[in-house]
Design an enzyme around this catalytic site. Sequence first.
Site, mmCIF file in Angstrom:
data_model
loop_
_atom_site.group_PDB
_atom_site.id
_atom_site.type_symbol
_atom_site.label_atom_id
_atom_site.label_comp_id
_atom_site.label_asym_id
_atom_site.label_seq_id
_atom_site.Cartn_x
_atom_site.Cartn_y
_atom_site.Cartn_z
ATOM 1 C CG ASN A 174 23.129 -19.368 -66.516
ATOM 2 O OD1 ASN A 174 21.921 -19.161 -66.392
ATOM 3 N ND2 ASN A 174 23.640 -19.871 -67.648
ATOM 4 C CD1 TRP A 175 25.983 -20.853 -60.072
ATOM 5 C CD2 TRP A 175 26.672 -18.781 -59.554
ATOM 6 N NE1 TRP A 175 25.093 -20.323 -59.162
ATOM 7 C CE2 TRP A 175 25.492 -19.055 -58.822
ATOM 8 C CE3 TRP A 175 27.283 -17.527 -59.386
ATOM 9 C CZ2 TRP A 175 24.921 -18.132 -57.945
ATOM 10 C CZ3 TRP A 175 26.712 -16.617 -58.517
ATOM 11 C CH2 TRP A 175 25.548 -16.914 -57.814
ATOM 12 C CG ASP A 198 18.853 -19.017 -74.443
ATOM 13 O OD1 ASP A 198 19.762 -18.350 -73.923
ATOM 14 O OD2 ASP A 198 19.072 -19.987 -75.194
HETATM 15 C C1 IPE Z 1 19.248 -21.491 -70.033
HETATM 16 O O1 IPE Z 1 19.940 -20.702 -70.937
HETATM 17 C C2 IPE Z 1 19.294 -20.869 -68.667
HETATM 18 C C3 IPE Z 1 18.567 -19.622 -68.526
HETATM 19 C C4 IPE Z 1 17.899 -19.008 -69.453
HETATM 20 C C5 IPE Z 1 18.606 -19.068 -67.221
HETATM 21 P P1 IPE Z 1 21.490 -20.978 -71.246
HETATM 22 O O2 IPE Z 1 21.871 -20.042 -72.301
HETATM 23 O O3 IPE Z 1 22.265 -20.955 -69.988
HETATM 24 O O4 IPE Z 1 21.429 -22.487 -71.752
HETATM 25 P P2 IPE Z 1 22.396 -23.282 -72.694
HETATM 26 O O5 IPE Z 1 23.790 -23.038 -72.209
HETATM 27 O O6 IPE Z 1 22.189 -22.771 -74.073
HETATM 28 O O7 IPE Z 1 21.950 -24.713 -72.556
HETATM 29 C C1 IPE Z 2 19.772 -15.917 -71.281
HETATM 30 O O1 IPE Z 2 20.426 -15.316 -72.318
HETATM 31 C C2 IPE Z 2 20.032 -15.262 -69.965
HETATM 32 C C3 IPE Z 2 20.797 -16.097 -69.019
HETATM 33 C C4 IPE Z 2 21.134 -17.341 -69.200
HETATM 34 C C5 IPE Z 2 21.228 -15.448 -67.788
HETATM 35 P P1 IPE Z 2 21.891 -15.764 -72.714
HETATM 36 O O2 IPE Z 2 22.855 -14.921 -71.960
HETATM 37 O O3 IPE Z 2 22.070 -17.231 -72.551
HETATM 38 O O4 IPE Z 2 21.912 -15.376 -74.236
HETATM 39 P P2 IPE Z 2 22.637 -16.148 -75.404
HETATM 40 O O5 IPE Z 2 22.113 -17.557 -75.395
HETATM 41 O O6 IPE Z 2 24.107 -16.104 -75.121
HETATM 42 O O7 IPE Z 2 22.265 -15.402 -76.627
HETATM 43 MG MG MG Z 3 21.795 -18.818 -73.803
#
Ligand code: IPE
Ligand code: IPE
Ligand code: MG
Length: 247
Positions: A74-75, A26
């Site tokens: 994430n979709w 993340d």
């Molecule tokens: C968790 O990160 C999912 C992945 C790293 C694949 P997110 O950024 O999607 O999680 P939330 O939205 O902060 O809970």
């Molecule tokens: C994690 O990084 C990667 C995925 C969830 C695909 P993020 O894209 O959630 O990064 P932040 O949380 O917005 O910084």
């Molecule tokens: Mg994130």
Amino acid sequence: MGDNKTQNAAGEQAKCLPRHIAIILDGNGRWAKKRLMPRNAGHLAGSETFRNIATYCKEIGVEYLTVYAFSTENWKRPEEEVGGIMKLLDKYLHEAIRDMRKKNIRMKVFGDTSRLSPELRKLIAETDEISKTIEGFQANVCINYGGRAEIVRAAQAYARDYAAGKTEGELTEEQFSGYLYSAGIPDPDLLIRPGGEYRISNFLLWQCAYSEFYYTDVLWPDFTPQELDKAIAAYNRRDRRFGGVKG
Ligand code: IPE
Ligand code: IPE
Ligand code: MG
């Protein structure tokens, strides 16, 4: 804890090494935003960090690394970002197919691949086939993965086997674990979440029952082997009781 001794990046002797490390990748988006770059630049940097950390885990003797790369939730992100992540996966899988024999790395995808493109599914099937010929370190990459979806899928598979008379006796926790993507793999000893959030976000809900959690504000693209050493050092300071009393 086991007595699996190792040397860390600083050359220090770590007391004991987790057999299985899980990481929620993340902070890619914020890393890019800080640099006034598009979010997908953060995902690209994050994929490079994954390569480095996987190599480091293998070097120090960790047996399993499970990373959360794309969740069932994430979709919801903009089409452009999802498309960019899928392109990166395609690139990463091609590289894995080229390098995994040479690097002696097994790779498994955890998650519902039916929503992925036929091209990605073909590449995943190829990495599965190659993995069968390799022994040793295993990287599990969670794509379109959700902990709840995994548990429901396992329950459905068990119900099918039960109806077909393929199971015997009362369902046990051990048997149920065998229906998860992680069948046959020990539960994560250490779960790391970079990026400053203190939540599980639907990751490995069954398997993390007794994992040690480690959170850091470091954004995933900035995560280094030294950061991993810090997490392992913190893990070594924990007293894992599994519901018992201190020995
Ligand atoms: C968790 O990160 C999912 C992945 C790293 C694949 P997110 O950024 O999607 O999680 P939330 O939205 O902060 O809970
Ligand atoms: C994690 O990084 C990667 C995925 C969830 C695909 P993020 O894209 O959630 O990064 P932040 O949380 O917005 O910084
Ligand atoms: Mg994130």
